[in-house]
Design a protein around this motif. Structure first.
Motif, short mmCIF file in Angstrom:
data_model
loop_
_atom_site.label_atom_id
_atom_site.label_comp_id
_atom_site.label_asym_id
_atom_site.label_seq_id
_atom_site.Cartn_x
_atom_site.Cartn_y
_atom_site.Cartn_z
N VAL A 339 1.00 -1.10 -0.02
CA VAL A 339 -0.17 -0.08 -0.02
C VAL A 339 0.78 1.18 0.11
O VAL A 339 2.10 1.44 0.64
N ARG A 340 0.43 2.36 -0.63
CA ARG A 340 1.00 3.60 -0.44
C ARG A 340 0.23 4.70 0.38
O ARG A 340 -1.04 4.70 -0.18
N TYR A 341 0.63 5.18 1.51
CA TYR A 341 0.01 6.15 2.00
C TYR A 341 0.64 7.51 1.87
O TYR A 341 1.63 7.75 2.52
N GLY A 342 0.33 8.32 0.93
CA GLY A 342 0.94 9.60 0.81
C GLY A 342 0.79 10.72 1.60
O GLY A 342 -0.44 10.61 2.00
N PHE A 343 1.62 11.70 1.63
CA PHE A 343 1.75 12.73 2.55
C PHE A 343 0.52 13.44 1.81
O PHE A 343 0.52 13.85 0.34
N PRO A 344 -0.39 14.50 2.52
CA PRO A 344 -0.38 14.69 4.06
C PRO A 344 -1.20 13.84 4.75
O PRO A 344 -1.26 13.94 5.81
N GLU A 345 -1.96 12.77 3.99
CA GLU A 345 -2.93 11.99 4.61
C GLU A 345 -2.60 10.75 5.28
O GLU A 345 -3.40 10.00 5.47
N LYS A 352 -7.57 5.25 9.49
CA LYS A 352 -8.93 4.64 8.93
C LYS A 352 -8.55 3.30 8.30
O LYS A 352 -9.80 2.42 8.73
N MET A 353 -7.66 2.72 7.77
CA MET A 353 -7.50 1.43 7.47
C MET A 353 -7.69 0.31 8.45
O MET A 353 -8.07 -0.72 8.67
N ARG A 354 -6.96 1.23 9.64
CA ARG A 354 -6.85 0.14 11.12
C ARG A 354 -8.16 0.10 11.45
O ARG A 354 -8.48 -1.28 12.06
N THR A 355 -8.93 0.90 11.60
CA THR A 355 -10.19 0.93 12.34
C THR A 355 -11.28 0.05 11.30
O THR A 355 -11.84 -0.58 11.85
N GLU A 356 -10.83 0.07 10.08
CA GLU A 356 -11.86 -0.75 9.32
C GLU A 356 -11.56 -2.27 9.40
O GLU A 356 -12.36 -2.89 9.27
N PHE A 357 -9.99 -2.49 9.29
CA PHE A 357 -9.80 -3.80 9.06
C PHE A 357 -9.17 -4.61 10.37
O PHE A 357 -8.91 -6.04 10.21
N GLU A 392 -11.59 -7.82 -2.03
CA GLU A 392 -12.52 -6.62 -1.48
C GLU A 392 -11.73 -5.75 -0.61
O GLU A 392 -11.73 -4.55 -0.54
N ILE A 393 -10.78 -6.56 -0.01
CA ILE A 393 -9.81 -5.50 0.88
C ILE A 393 -8.99 -4.59 -0.01
O ILE A 393 -8.98 -3.38 0.35
N VAL A 394 -8.49 -5.10 -1.18
CA VAL A 394 -7.81 -4.23 -2.09
C VAL A 394 -8.80 -2.97 -2.53
O VAL A 394 -8.47 -1.79 -2.41
N ARG A 395 -9.95 -3.53 -2.95
CA ARG A 395 -10.82 -2.52 -3.45
C ARG A 395 -11.24 -1.46 -2.37
O ARG A 395 -11.25 -0.13 -2.64
N LEU A 396 -11.45 -1.76 -1.01
CA LEU A 396 -11.81 -1.01 -0.05
C LEU A 396 -10.59 0.01 0.27
O LEU A 396 -10.85 1.38 0.61
N HIS A 397 -9.41 -0.45 0.14
CA HIS A 397 -8.12 0.35 0.58
C HIS A 397 -8.20 1.46 -0.68
O HIS A 397 -8.00 2.52 -0.65
N GLU A 398 -8.57 1.25 -1.94
CA GLU A 398 -8.52 2.00 -3.13
C GLU A 398 -9.53 3.08 -2.94
O GLU A 398 -9.17 4.12 -3.21
N GLU A 399 -10.66 2.58 -2.78
CA GLU A 399 -11.88 3.51 -2.54
C GLU A 399 -11.47 4.68 -1.39
O GLU A 399 -11.88 5.81 -1.30
N ALA A 400 -10.74 4.25 -0.57
CA ALA A 400 -10.52 5.16 0.56
C ALA A 400 -9.26 6.11 0.14
O ALA A 400 -8.91 6.94 1.05
N GLY A 401 -8.56 5.68 -0.82
CA GLY A 401 -7.48 6.65 -1.31
C GLY A 401 -6.01 6.11 -1.01
O GLY A 401 -5.22 6.68 -1.47
N ALA A 402 -5.88 5.10 -0.75
CA ALA A 402 -4.78 4.20 -0.51
C ALA A 402 -4.48 3.49 -1.89
O ALA A 402 -5.35 3.03 -2.22
N ILE A 403 -3.23 3.73 -2.34
CA ILE A 403 -2.96 3.10 -3.60
C ILE A 403 -2.35 1.67 -3.39
O ILE A 403 -1.36 1.61 -2.32
N ILE A 404 -2.69 0.69 -4.06
CA ILE A 404 -2.36 -0.76 -3.82
C ILE A 404 -1.42 -1.06 -5.13
O ILE A 404 -1.78 -0.86 -6.39
N PHE A 405 -0.36 -1.61 -4.72
CA PHE A 405 0.51 -2.29 -5.79
C PHE A 405 0.26 -3.93 -5.34
O PHE A 405 0.77 -4.45 -4.54
N ASN A 406 -0.69 -4.58 -6.24
CA ASN A 406 -0.79 -5.92 -5.84
C ASN A 406 0.09 -6.79 -5.96
O ASN A 406 0.45 -7.13 -7.14
N PRO A 407 0.49 -7.48 -4.94
CA PRO A 407 1.56 -8.49 -4.99
C PRO A 407 0.99 -9.84 -5.29
O PRO A 407 1.47 -10.89 -5.27
#
Ligand code: FAD
Length: 465
Positions: A339-345, A352-357, A392-407
């Protein structure tokens, strides 16, 4: 028509692997990290493995395989995670293990062959002039510099220097094409993006020039906190402290350290979040001052004052994708996401991801500079239940704004941003007109109209036995 036996015969004067067991071993990488890729790639095996000793021998292999229409998949050390180094259509695995010379070290740069191990390259530069490579994958002890550039992205050192793709982190690459008469090309500047992180699909890297930094006897440390937010903020603050020089800042959500890092059991509880750090010796005073400002943080290990009965080993061998490896050893049902969590968020998004998952997904973060701004690369640990849930977890991350590089995909596009890299595709059209280099890894070559609504399946993948 592919003629494997003619190609193997024509190359029989080179170092060719004879044992079938070794051919199978040289056809595999760490694809088995992924429960999605494991059953799909487990049967993949090359027809033969050749180990060239020089660039001339590389050219010979490529020329012969071109003439006989034999696919060629290049191998560094095979520590890639997504089947990158696996010969999906069989054919030849070209293993660059012998091409391991360090050719020249100068102030601020080194020139070497692709097959040198990262640790040996580092040792050579340190012995030569007290310099070290800016960044390396946590597979430093086993991976090659060629494989890191062609298959990796960044790692230890990226908190200070950014990723391999950032301008300046590769100086020059020498590349051999796969044509009737292979050409030897020198790439700098914009041209570097054609072949770096291209999985060897469009050219073979035979010489590398990368920048160096002054070498330090890094102080490696572990710090704990019962508050995840505090642990994450501290890693962020250390990495953002302009006067403190670091090479690593990793964060592991509880109970990763307790449950998966076996030597930690006497020193952490299930509630402890862990921070792994590498700090330059001259920055230790600044670091300790910052640490004191943060009540609730406990320094549990220092490599230069080790009082553990059984030392933990290198701190970076808990970070990056080593975290997944350690978790998998304890619990085979664990897998991971990139996952990439970019500045400043970045911090807010992680929370947010932690609360969700949590606890299905546990946060493992690596501080990384992205376009000069500090953010996090997440190599989250995921409790695998099904492919459907993973998607589904991948999709929910992407919808929240976290970029996924799918391994859990073996193609360049699906492991990246699901888009064609035109520079890599155009160079492949020029340098590999028959499409023989590492086939099945570049969707844009095979199926330009692919829609990315399901996993790409390379049509010529060897049928499972
Ligand atoms: P290989 O796996 O052999 O090859 C990787 C890709 O490059 C393949 O597609 C191969 O065909 C191609 N290739 C190899 N050599 C050449 C060449 N000379 N010319 C053209 N193509 C070539 N990756 C990171 O980026 N950062 C990390 O911190 C990191 N940590 C990891 C931790 C673990 C435990 C594991 C298992 C993997 C990790 N990885 C990481 C992935 C991998 O280890 C790195 O990318 C590594 O540097 C790859 O080197 P290698 O020599 O094993 O390459």
């Amino acid at each position: 028509m592919t003629n494997i036996s003619a190609a193997r015969q024509a190359l029989s004067h080179l170092d060719i692997e004879k044992s079938q067991a070794n051919i199978r071993a040289s056809s595999r990488d760490f694809f088995w990290y992924s429960p999605v890729l494991k059953p799909r790639l487990d049967h993949v095996v090359a027809d033969f493995v050749v180990r060239p000793r020089t660039q001339d021998e590389v050219i010979e292999v490529l020329k012969v395989c071109y003439a006989h229409n034999v696919p060629v998949t290049t191998r560094g050390a095979g520590t890639g995670n997504y089947g990158q180094a696996m010969p999906l259509a069989g054919g030849c695995v070209m293993h660059l293990i012998h091409m391991n010379a360090v050719k020249e070290v100068k102030l601020g740069r080194v020139t070497c062959e692709p097959g040198v191990l990262l640790k040996d390259l580092d040792a050579h530069c340190i012995a030569h002039s007290g310099q070290e490579i800016r960044m390396f994958s946590s597979t430093w002890a086993t991976a090659t510099i060629g494989g890191f550039i062609a298959g990796g992205s960044g790692g230890v050192g990226s908190c200070t220097w950014g990723s391999l793709r950032d301008l300046g982190n590769i100086v020059r690459l020498r590349v051999v094409t796969m044509e009737q008469e292979p050409r030897v090309l020198e790439f700098t500047g914009e041209e570097l993006a054609r072949v770096s992180h291209a999985y060897g699909t469009n050219g073979i890297i035979t010489e590398i020039e990368i920048p160096l930094a002054p070498a330090y006897d890094w102080v490696e440390m572990f710090v704990t906190s019962e508050d995840f937010g505090q642990a994450m903020a501290f890693a962020d603050d250390v990495a953002n402290s302009d006067g403190i020089l670091i090479k690593l800042a990793s964060v592991y959500e509880a109970p990763i350290a307790h449950d998966y890092f076996q030597r930690f059991k006497p020193y952490v509880t299930q509630k402890d979040n862990l921070i792994g750090l590498m700090v330059a010796p001259h920055s230790m005073d600044g670091f300790k001052t910052l640490l004191k400002r943060n009540l609730g943080l406990t320094l549990i290990y220092r490599s230069d004052e080790n009082d553990w009965e059984r030392g933990p080993g290198r701190v970076f061998e808990y970070g990056w994708n080593h975290t997944t490896l350690r978790a998998l050893k304890v619990d085979p049902s664990v897998t991971y996401l990139q996952v990439r969590y970019g500045f400043p968020e970045h911090r807010a998004l992680v929370e947010k991801m932690r609360t969700e998952f949590a606890p299905e997904v546990l946060q493992h973060l690596e501080a990384i500079r992205m376009d000069g701004k500090l953010g996090f690369a997440g190599l989250s640990l995921v409790k695998f239940t099904s492919e459907k849930r993973l998607d589904e977890i991948v999709r929910l991350h992407e919808e929240a704004g976290a970029i996924i590089f799918n391994p859990h995909r073996y193609t360049l596009e699906e492991g990246g941003r699901q888009s064609v890299d035109d520079r890599q595709l155009r160079f492949k059209q020029e340098a590999d007109p028959k499409g023989l280099l590492n086939p099945g890894k570049m969707i844009a070559w095979d199926d330009p109209d692919f829609g990315y609504d399901s996993m790409y399946v390379y049509p010529k993948i060897q049928a499972a036995e």
